[in-house]
Design an enzyme around this catalytic site. Sequence first.
Site, PDB file in Angstrom:
ATOM      1  N   ASP A   1     -15.194  -0.666  -9.764  1.00  0.00           N
ATOM      2  CA  ASP A   1     -16.544  -0.103  -9.952  1.00  0.00           C
ATOM      3  C   ASP A   1     -16.590   0.765 -11.210  1.00  0.00           C
ATOM      4  O   ASP A   1     -17.633   1.339 -11.508  1.00  0.00           O
ATOM      5  CB  ASP A   1     -16.925   0.767  -8.737  1.00  0.00           C
TER       6      ASP A   1
ATOM      7  N   ASP B   1      -7.523   3.099  -7.889  1.00  0.00           N
ATOM      8  CA  ASP B   1      -7.956   4.421  -8.387  1.00  0.00           C
ATOM      9  C   ASP B   1      -7.742   4.456  -9.896  1.00  0.00           C
ATOM     10  O   ASP B   1      -6.654   4.124 -10.362  1.00  0.00           O
ATOM     11  CB  ASP B   1      -7.103   5.517  -7.732  1.00  0.00           C
TER      12      ASP B   1
ATOM     13  N   PHE C   1     -14.037  -0.953   0.095  1.00  0.00           N
ATOM     14  CA  PHE C   1     -14.717  -0.285  -1.029  1.00  0.00           C
ATOM     15  C   PHE C   1     -15.853  -1.145  -1.573  1.00  0.00           C
ATOM     16  O   PHE C   1     -16.882  -0.628  -1.992  1.00  0.00           O
ATOM     17  CB  PHE C   1     -13.719   0.075  -2.138  1.00  0.00           C
TER      18      PHE C   1
ATOM     19  N   GLU D   1       0.863  -1.181   0.000  1.00  0.00           N
ATOM     20  CA  GLU D   1       0.000   0.000   0.000  1.00  0.00           C
ATOM     21  C   GLU D   1       0.904   1.237   0.000  1.00  0.00           C
ATOM     22  O   GLU D   1       1.871   1.310   0.743  1.00  0.00           O
ATOM     23  CB  GLU D   1      -0.913  -0.045   1.252  1.00  0.00           C
TER      24      GLU D   1
END
Length: 214
Positions: A152, A116, A191, A66
Amino acid sequence: MRRGPRLPLEELAPYLLELPDPPAPFDWTSVFDADRPVEIEIGFGKGLFLVNAGQSRPDLHFVGVEIVRKYQLFTATRLAKRGLHNVRVACGDGRLFLRDRVAPASLHALHVYFPDPWWKKRHEKRRLFTPEFAFECARVLRPGGVLHFVTDVEDYFHMVADLLKLQPALRPLPPPQPGEPAHDLDYLTNFERKFRKQGKAIYRARYERGEAAS
Ligand SMILES: C[S@@+](CC[C@H](N)C(=O)[O-])C[C@H]1O[C@@H](n2cnc3c(N)ncnc32)[C@H](O)[C@@H]1O
């Protein structure tokens, strides 16, 4: 972030994977003191996947990478509170981690959840999935190893599918069909929980590494 303060660094140290300089591929048996299949998650955020996976699969080793240090420490706190010694978390750029610190054909699985998309031209350099990253995914998986990808963002999903098509060593598998969550921690990631509760569409894919070289 919720769920109380993070633990002191001394208590988190067993769960933190430090990144030595100069970089070299990790020998996972010396990281974990045992030889078990290793799976990596890139961009783990608040760490729900690693916590659930570490708990439910004690027969596997998990490594998270991360880029944001506070998420590394937050997730290490969650691991330490549960004593999940089969999980380590590193702070760094997942693209460089795969390229410089993971040996070829050494992973049982690679997990990339809700990266992202960084659509804007001026942010493009931060995007995780590039032709180089797709190549690295194919390189680090062992034959039979699986890349799990969920997003998504429909356009990003198709862009990644196009990039992965160019990796002859990877072949698509049928996408997973998630069941109904039994409780609030029974989600793939933080998420995923947020988007499912919002009723948003979620796009899922899996790719298996075959015998062919990339
Ligand atoms: C949208 S969040 C998703 C977090 C988590 N996967 C989830 O589904 O809840 C994307 C995460 O990827 C991390 N990230 C972004 N670029 C990264 C990179 N190059 N290497 C590692 N992590 C990265 C961000 O800091 C953030 O925590």
